[in-house]
Scaffold this active site. Structure first.
Site, PDB file in Angstrom:
ATOM      1  N   LYS A 112      -7.772  -6.725  -3.774  1.00 44.91           N
ATOM      2  CA  LYS A 112      -7.324  -5.554  -4.530  1.00 44.91           C
ATOM      3  C   LYS A 112      -6.002  -5.896  -5.221  1.00 44.91           C
ATOM      4  CE  LYS A 112      -7.830  -0.710  -3.354  1.00 44.91           C
ATOM      5  NZ  LYS A 112      -7.540   0.277  -2.325  1.00 44.91           N
TER       6      LYS A 112
HETATM    7  C1  E4P Z   1      -8.880   3.404  -2.510  1.00 39.88           C
HETATM    8  O1  E4P Z   1      -9.140   2.312  -2.912  1.00 39.88           O
HETATM    9  C2  E4P Z   1      -7.630   4.122  -2.863  1.00 39.88           C
HETATM   10  O2  E4P Z   1      -6.509   3.398  -2.464  1.00 39.88           O
HETATM   11  C3  E4P Z   1      -7.665   5.500  -2.262  1.00 39.88           C
HETATM   12  O3  E4P Z   1      -8.897   6.110  -2.580  1.00 39.88           O
HETATM   13  C4  E4P Z   1      -6.484   6.363  -2.671  1.00 39.88           C
HETATM   14  O4  E4P Z   1      -6.689   7.661  -2.173  1.00 39.88           O
HETATM   15  P1  E4P Z   1      -5.514   8.767  -2.143  1.00 39.88           P
HETATM   16  O5  E4P Z   1      -5.148   9.103  -3.528  1.00 39.88           O
HETATM   17  O6  E4P Z   1      -6.125   9.927  -1.410  1.00 39.88           O
HETATM   18  O7  E4P Z   1      -4.367   8.132  -1.390  1.00 39.88           O
END
Ligand code: E4P
Length: 215
Positions: A83
């Site tokens: 990521k």
């Molecule tokens: C996933 O890859 C993201 O980091 C996550 O969905 C972020 O979610 P949030 O906005 O609820 O923290």
């Protein structure tokens, strides 16, 4: 549409996996903090449990640093996806990693233009954050529609991974638009099962069954 689980909590992932609902997992530094366990140990366990892609987020702000982190994370499991944050350095890292055949997930995407850049850099997944856009009064799902159209216009292979999902409507809309993946918090996954007519129907069937079982 594939379901990834947006969690680093092994017991929550196991529970969803037992129902056959986990195609992959996404983690981020906040989810790792919440799980309150060693990062490497946690990712190794998730990777051993779920055969699908497991996203692990880099923390470095330079492309070289991100690639160096990727080299470490890739040793934690055969199914690790790297990521990378949506920055110019991040896109350099995506280019280097994709040329090496490493799968990437570009995160913190809030506009269709950012998604286009990620696709051009060679990202495997792009993660638009719908919930965080809703939080500031912008229509999160609107950018999913636009990204779908852009990717289809040019036959980009990059998959749309709808992130920051907050409720079942996000998941339904993502599926209607034709997003490739939704990453779903465990509590939201359980909400998908819910309907009052299902609950009252179960109660009625159980009551009626008692009548003939005891007859
Ligand atoms: C996933 O890859 C993201 O980091 C996550 O969905 C972020 O979610 P949030 O906005 O609820 O923290």
């Amino acid at each position: 549409m594939e379901f990834f689980i947006d969690s680093a909590d092994i017991s929550e992932i196991q529970k969803a996996h037992a129902m056959g609902l986990v195609d992959g997992v996404t983690t981020n530094p906040t989810l790792i903090k919440k799980a309150n366990r060693d990062h490497e140990q946690t990712i190794r366990e998730i990777s051993g449990l779920i055969p699908g892609p497991i996203s692990v987020e880099t923390l470095s702000e330079t492309a070289d640093g991100m690639v160096a982190e990727a080299d470490i994370y890739l040793k934690w499991g055969k199914n690790i996806v790297i990521k990378v944050i949506m920055t110019p350095e991040g896109m350099k890292a995506v280019r280097i990693l994709s040329e090496r055949g490493v799968r990437t997930n570009v995160t913190l995407v809030f506009t269709p233009a950012q998604a286009l850049i990620a696709a051009k850099a060679g990202a495997t997944y792009v993660s638009p954050f719908v919930g965080r856009l809703d939080d500031i009064g912008q229509a999160g799902m609107g950018i999913i529609e636009q990204i779908r159209q852009i990717f289809d216009n040019y036959s980009f292979k990059t998959k749309i991974l709808v992130a920051s999902v907050r409720n079942p409507i996000h998941i339904l809309d993502a599926a209607l638009i034709g997003a490739d993946v939704a990453t779903v918090p465990p509590a939201t996954l359980m909400q998908l099962f819910k309907h009052p007519l299902t609950d009252s129907g179960v109660q009625a069937f159980l009551q009626d069954a008692k009548a003939w079982q005891t007859a």
